[in-house]
Design a protein around this motif. Sequence first.
Motif, PDB file in Angstrom:
ATOM      1  N   GLY A 262       0.939  -1.195  -0.046  1.00 59.42           N
ATOM      2  CA  GLY A 262       0.079   0.159   0.118  1.00 59.42           C
ATOM      3  C   GLY A 262       0.748   1.260  -0.095  1.00 59.42           C
ATOM      4  N   PRO A 263       0.099   2.517  -0.301  1.00 60.60           N
ATOM      5  CA  PRO A 263       1.031   3.671  -0.369  1.00 60.60           C
ATOM      6  C   PRO A 263       1.677   3.958   0.946  1.00 60.60           C
ATOM      7  CG  PRO A 263      -1.434   4.106  -0.358  1.00 60.60           C
ATOM      8  CD  PRO A 263      -1.077   2.640  -0.431  1.00 60.60           C
ATOM      9  N   ASN A 264       1.240   3.568   2.056  1.00 60.07           N
ATOM     10  CA  ASN A 264       1.689   3.925   3.232  1.00 60.07           C
ATOM     11  C   ASN A 264       2.462   2.707   4.066  1.00 60.07           C
ATOM     12  OD1 ASN A 264       0.993   6.689   3.113  1.00 60.07           O
ATOM     13  ND2 ASN A 264      -1.111   5.840   3.931  1.00 60.07           N
ATOM     14  N   SER A 265       2.494   1.557   3.322  1.00 58.99           N
ATOM     15  CA  SER A 265       3.540   0.327   3.854  1.00 58.99           C
ATOM     16  C   SER A 265       4.763   0.502   4.094  1.00 58.99           C
ATOM     17  CB  SER A 265       3.035  -0.655   2.922  1.00 58.99           C
ATOM     18  OG  SER A 265       1.789  -1.041   2.719  1.00 58.99           O
ATOM     19  N   ARG A 266       5.118  -0.121   5.349  1.00 58.71           N
ATOM     20  CA  ARG A 266       6.409  -0.155   5.851  1.00 58.71           C
ATOM     21  C   ARG A 266       7.194  -1.305   4.871  1.00 58.71           C
ATOM     22  NH1 ARG A 266      10.170   1.404   9.595  1.00 58.71           N
ATOM     23  NH2 ARG A 266      11.422  -0.019  10.581  1.00 58.71           N
ATOM     24  N   MET A 346      17.167   1.989  -6.239  1.00 60.09           N
ATOM     25  CA  MET A 346      16.495   0.867  -5.603  1.00 60.09           C
ATOM     26  C   MET A 346      15.554   1.217  -4.328  1.00 60.09           C
ATOM     27  SD  MET A 346      18.097  -2.811  -4.857  1.00 60.09           S
ATOM     28  CE  MET A 346      17.255  -4.142  -3.931  1.00 60.09           C
ATOM     29  N   ILE A 347      16.082   1.563  -3.433  1.00 62.85           N
ATOM     30  CA  ILE A 347      15.381   2.179  -2.248  1.00 62.85           C
ATOM     31  C   ILE A 347      14.199   2.958  -2.655  1.00 62.85           C
ATOM     32  CG2 ILE A 347      15.565   3.220  -0.274  1.00 62.85           C
ATOM     33  CD1 ILE A 347      18.535   2.155   0.058  1.00 62.85           C
ATOM     34  N   ILE A 352      11.523   1.349  -0.089  1.00 56.80           N
ATOM     35  CA  ILE A 352      11.866   0.506   1.047  1.00 56.80           C
ATOM     36  C   ILE A 352      12.225   1.296   2.088  1.00 56.80           C
ATOM     37  CG2 ILE A 352      13.968  -0.782   1.913  1.00 56.80           C
ATOM     38  CD1 ILE A 352      14.258  -1.570  -1.064  1.00 56.80           C
ATOM     39  N   SER A 353      11.798   0.996   3.223  1.00 57.55           N
ATOM     40  CA  SER A 353      11.710   1.718   4.531  1.00 57.55           C
ATOM     41  C   SER A 353      13.055   1.185   5.595  1.00 57.55           C
ATOM     42  CB  SER A 353      10.692   1.416   5.579  1.00 57.55           C
ATOM     43  OG  SER A 353       9.521   2.197   4.730  1.00 57.55           O
ATOM     44  N   LEU A 354      13.438  -0.386   5.336  1.00 54.64           N
ATOM     45  CA  LEU A 354      14.296  -0.805   6.161  1.00 54.64           C
ATOM     46  C   LEU A 354      15.098  -2.090   5.575  1.00 54.64           C
ATOM     47  CD1 LEU A 354      15.285  -0.920   9.168  1.00 54.64           C
ATOM     48  CD2 LEU A 354      13.720  -2.686   9.533  1.00 54.64           C
ATOM     49  N   ILE A 382      18.912   3.267   7.527  1.00 57.59           N
ATOM     50  CA  ILE A 382      17.833   2.372   7.741  1.00 57.59           C
ATOM     51  C   ILE A 382      18.223   0.924   7.582  1.00 57.59           C
ATOM     52  CG2 ILE A 382      16.272   3.962   6.415  1.00 57.59           C
ATOM     53  CD1 ILE A 382      16.953   2.647   3.703  1.00 57.59           C
ATOM     54  N   PHE A 383      19.522   0.725   7.895  1.00 58.56           N
ATOM     55  CA  PHE A 383      19.886  -0.858   7.950  1.00 58.56           C
ATOM     56  C   PHE A 383      19.996  -1.267   9.248  1.00 58.56           C
ATOM     57  CE2 PHE A 383      23.461  -3.814   8.259  1.00 58.56           C
ATOM     58  CZ  PHE A 383      23.300  -4.835   7.339  1.00 58.56           C
TER      59      PHE A 383
END
Length: 432
Positions: A262-266, A346-347, A352-354, A382-383
């Motif tokens: 979703g648009p706000n997915s982590r 890519m991120i 990508i959040s994490l 974020i790693f």
Amino acid sequence: MIGNMEYESRNWIWGEVCLSPHFVGGIVLTAALAGLSTGYFGWVGVAQIPIMWPGFGILQKRKCAKKPIRVFIDGCFDLMHYGHANALRQAKALGDELVVGVISDEGITANKGPPVFSMEERLALVNGLKWVDEVIPVTPYMLTEELMKSLLNEHKIDYIVHGDDPCILQDGTDAYALAKRAGRYRQIKRTEGVSSTDIVGRILSTMKDNRGSEDNSSFTLNGDLSEGKDVSKKNRNKMAPVSHFLPTSRRIVQFSNGKGPGPNSRVVYIDGAFDLFHVGHVEILKKARQLGDFLLVGIYMDQTISEIRGAQYPLMNLHERTLSVLACRHVDEVIIGAPWQVTKDMITTFNISLVVRGTVSEPNPLSDGLDDPYAVPKSMGIFRMLESPKDLTTFSVAQRIFANHEAYMKRNAEKTKSEMKYYEGKMFVSGD
């Protein structure tokens, strides 16, 4: 159980009536022709019919709340691969709930030779697949009358499933004869190009290629490469395990969830080879998924793995590894042929959040001098390193086979004969 069956047989008419608009309509029409309003029969209204006739309302509820069809399939599930996963997918499609029996260590040893994975490991692997609803541990190798009664009465199984390849016991009888006689047997299509025998053969072949013998006293899976010796591209191709899998886009679609974040997915990202899919992979994927709403898994290309680990890697090719990862219930999406380095582009592209990595991983003896693949996500903050729940690796799994290679070679010789016989008489089977 018997009482329920008698009850249903006495009231089958009302079971049909509750679904038949023609019957109810006939009552209303008859009343109208007689010049009577249905309201005149306030105490006989359609809504009160179940009260008039005992059992009617109960049967109406029973029909509306349809009993789920429960399907059972059993197996060793040793060296879990996409062929196992596809069998479970097909079995689940025959009903609503899939119950999987995992054969005991003793049963496997007596009939096939020693298992590579323990019962605990095999249970974790089966439970990690997206199509499985319930698991029965330590089931017998043979489908006995006692097991049949248990499946039908205790576990409420409707159908018992097996592949189209014949399963013949040592006495020459059909292993699923009982289920067939009872009308409870259903057949699925065997997944071609892979088997546990095939995978063991690939591992054993690397042992021969490295030393020219079957002595594993000083064997390492990376062979000459781990000792710093140069291996030409020609020799690398010769030493690489051979796969007979024919990948299709349809198979990948069948294994995919078909849903994006979703648009706000982590979005959590984890990458790796995921070669010879094992319980260590399942557990770290589960842990990664718990950190977000959507788990994206990057799967390295074959060439990348060979360059960082040696010519014997990967044991499973890219498409085989992709299906194994997609079959895992904790995975939402994969990148087929992910780059070694996680880039800023890519991120951004995958939001990508994490980015995570497990503390236990395969040795990469040829990666010295290469740039840190996680330099970018580290610089962005974020790693994260995740404590791996298991210390199992593809290399340690292979070492189990090397340590008992004589038993596995004997088992493979016998299984290879039966598989050759199957392919000689093979006919087209629709489905899957």
